[in-house]
Motif scaffolding. Structure first.
Motif: not given
Lengths: 114, 115
Positions: A55-61
């Motif tokens: 449920t916790l999503v990490k993305g770019i930057n």
């Protein structure tokens, strides 16, 4: 039926301070949720996506977002804003059943002050 | 190619003329999407293709708009008898599949101005 509401049309922060861009959704099917970024005079680029895994999503930057089903929210956060983060951000919902038609929010313009 | 390409990048036309916009998706991507983005607005879904078929055309604004895709590759969006309200940026995106979970890769858009 599905819809996306980006609660702020503009968000203004100072460089180095946290960023919060809010997104609420509704969907008849379990949704996939996305955040895309559009820099001036550039194409849209995926920041991150939720597809029913963590449920916790990490993305770019350094951006991340948390899927909260009980609140039907998918807010985008970043601990410390950088000048290069100034852009338009779009929250997108796509149902994982039915017609798979994407629905985009109206966008939030992030302004970063030095 | 390396990414999604669209042509022309800019198009100025007179009211009442027909225009044709082209999209070349990433090779191997089976799903292709067309969107319209008016100035200061979000993206408005127009149509998507799964292979050469368009399962849902309900996003097309009027019968002046049509789209086709051939060879599971190039797509064209045609606007007949253009009106001033058609002025917008038309964006194309492709994804590996069309089941809702894949990332869409966007082209740079065609900026259409109807005088």
């Amino acid at each position: 039926a599905q819809s996306v509401t980006q609660l702020d049309s503009h968000v203004s922060v100072s460089e180095g301070t946290p960023v919060l861009l809010r997104c609420n959704y509704s969907s008849s099917y379990s949704p996939s949720l996305f955040w895309y970024v559009q820099h001036p005079n550039k194409g849209l680029q995926l920041l991150l996506k939720y597809t029913s895994a963590a449920t916790l999503v990490k993305g770019i930057n350094g951006f991340e977002a948390e899927f909260k089903k009980s609140e039907t929210s998918f807010h985008l956060t970043k601990p410390s804003a950088h000048m290069s983060d100034a852009a338009e951000y779009f929250c997108v919902v796509i149902p994982t059943g039915g017609s798979y038609i994407p629905t985009f929010g109206r966008g939030t313009s992030l302004i970063v002050h030095p | 190619g390396a990414g999604v390409s669209q042509s022309p990048s800019n198009k100025v036309t007179e009211k009442g003329k027909d225009v044709e916009l082209r999209c070349d998706p990433i090779s191997g991507h089976t799903a292709l999407y067309w969107y319209r983005q008016r100035l200061g607005q979000g993206l408005e879904f127009l149509i998507y293709f799964q292979g050469n078929s368009a399962p849902d055309k309900s996003g097309l604004p009027s019968d002046r708009f049509s789209a086709e895709r051939t060879g599971e590759s190039v797509s064209t969006l045609t606007i007949q008898r253009t009106q001033q309200e058609d002025s917008a940026v038309y964006l194309c995106a492709s994804s590996l599949g069309g089941q809702g979970q894949e990332t869409q890769y966007f082209g740079p858009g065609t900026r259409l101005l109807v005088l």
